[in-house]
Design a protein around this motif. Structure first.
Motif, PDB file in Angstrom:
ATOM      1  N   GLY A   1       2.418   1.910  -3.333  1.00  0.00           N
ATOM      2  CA  GLY A   1       1.464   2.238  -4.391  1.00  0.00           C
ATOM      3  C   GLY A   1       1.415   1.212  -5.507  1.00  0.00           C
ATOM      4  N   VAL A   2       1.745  -0.029  -5.204  1.00  0.00           N
ATOM      5  CA  VAL A   2       1.731  -1.094  -6.209  1.00  0.00           C
ATOM      6  C   VAL A   2       0.282  -1.467  -6.511  1.00  0.00           C
ATOM      7  CG1 VAL A   2       2.426  -3.458  -6.699  1.00  0.00           C
ATOM      8  CG2 VAL A   2       3.951  -1.953  -5.433  1.00  0.00           C
ATOM      9  N   LYS A   3      -0.065  -1.534  -7.798  1.00  0.00           N
ATOM     10  CA  LYS A   3      -1.416  -1.934  -8.181  1.00  0.00           C
ATOM     11  C   LYS A   3      -1.544  -3.437  -8.136  1.00  0.00           C
ATOM     12  CE  LYS A   3      -2.212   2.124 -10.632  1.00  0.00           C
ATOM     13  NZ  LYS A   3      -3.201   3.016 -10.589  1.00  0.00           N
ATOM     14  N   LYS A   4      -2.643  -3.902  -7.563  1.00  0.00           N
ATOM     15  CA  LYS A   4      -2.858  -5.350  -7.419  1.00  0.00           C
ATOM     16  C   LYS A   4      -3.497  -5.934  -8.658  1.00  0.00           C
ATOM     17  CE  LYS A   4      -3.326  -4.908  -2.503  1.00  0.00           C
ATOM     18  NZ  LYS A   4      -4.135  -5.084  -1.336  1.00  0.00           N
TER      19      LYS A   4
ATOM     20  N   ASP B   1       0.824  -1.212   0.000  1.00  0.00           N
ATOM     21  CA  ASP B   1       0.000   0.000   0.000  1.00  0.00           C
ATOM     22  C   ASP B   1       0.856   1.260   0.000  1.00  0.00           C
ATOM     23  OD1 ASP B   1      -2.288  -1.509  -0.005  1.00  0.00           O
ATOM     24  OD2 ASP B   1      -2.589  -1.386   2.174  1.00  0.00           O
TER      25      ASP B   1
END
Length: 92
Positions: A89-92, A86
């Motif tokens: 800022g890694v996109k899942k 989180d």
């Protein structure tokens, strides 16, 4: 034994995937606080280990380097992986 098996496993993954940068998640115990000793259940945290393969390195050198890296990474095992994702800022 864990470090030897992890080194062999990561070498096998590098051979099969042919990647230059590899991140392997290993489970670590999540009961580092005295308050958690009496809680029933499985508390496990995932520790991401990053590896940059070098085909010119002997396995014994790689094993020694891997041992030092794993011991350093264990110092950060209390960091929660979902909180880290989180914050980065890694996109899942």
């Amino acid at each position: 034994m864990h470090m030897i098996l992890f080194s062999a496993y990561s070498d096998l993954l590098v051979m099969y995937t042919n990647q230059d940068d590899l991140i392997i998640g290993i489970p670590v115990v999540g009961r580092n606080h005295k308050d958690l000793e009496d809680i029933i259940g499985m508390l496990v945290n995932t520790l991401p280990i990053r590896r940059y393969p070098n085909p010119n390195k002997y396995f014994s050198d790689f094993l020694h380097e891997n041992k030092n890296n794993l011991l350093d990474f264990y110092n950060y095992q209390d960091a929660n992986i979902s909180t880290l994702i989180d914050k980065l800022g890694v996109k899942k």
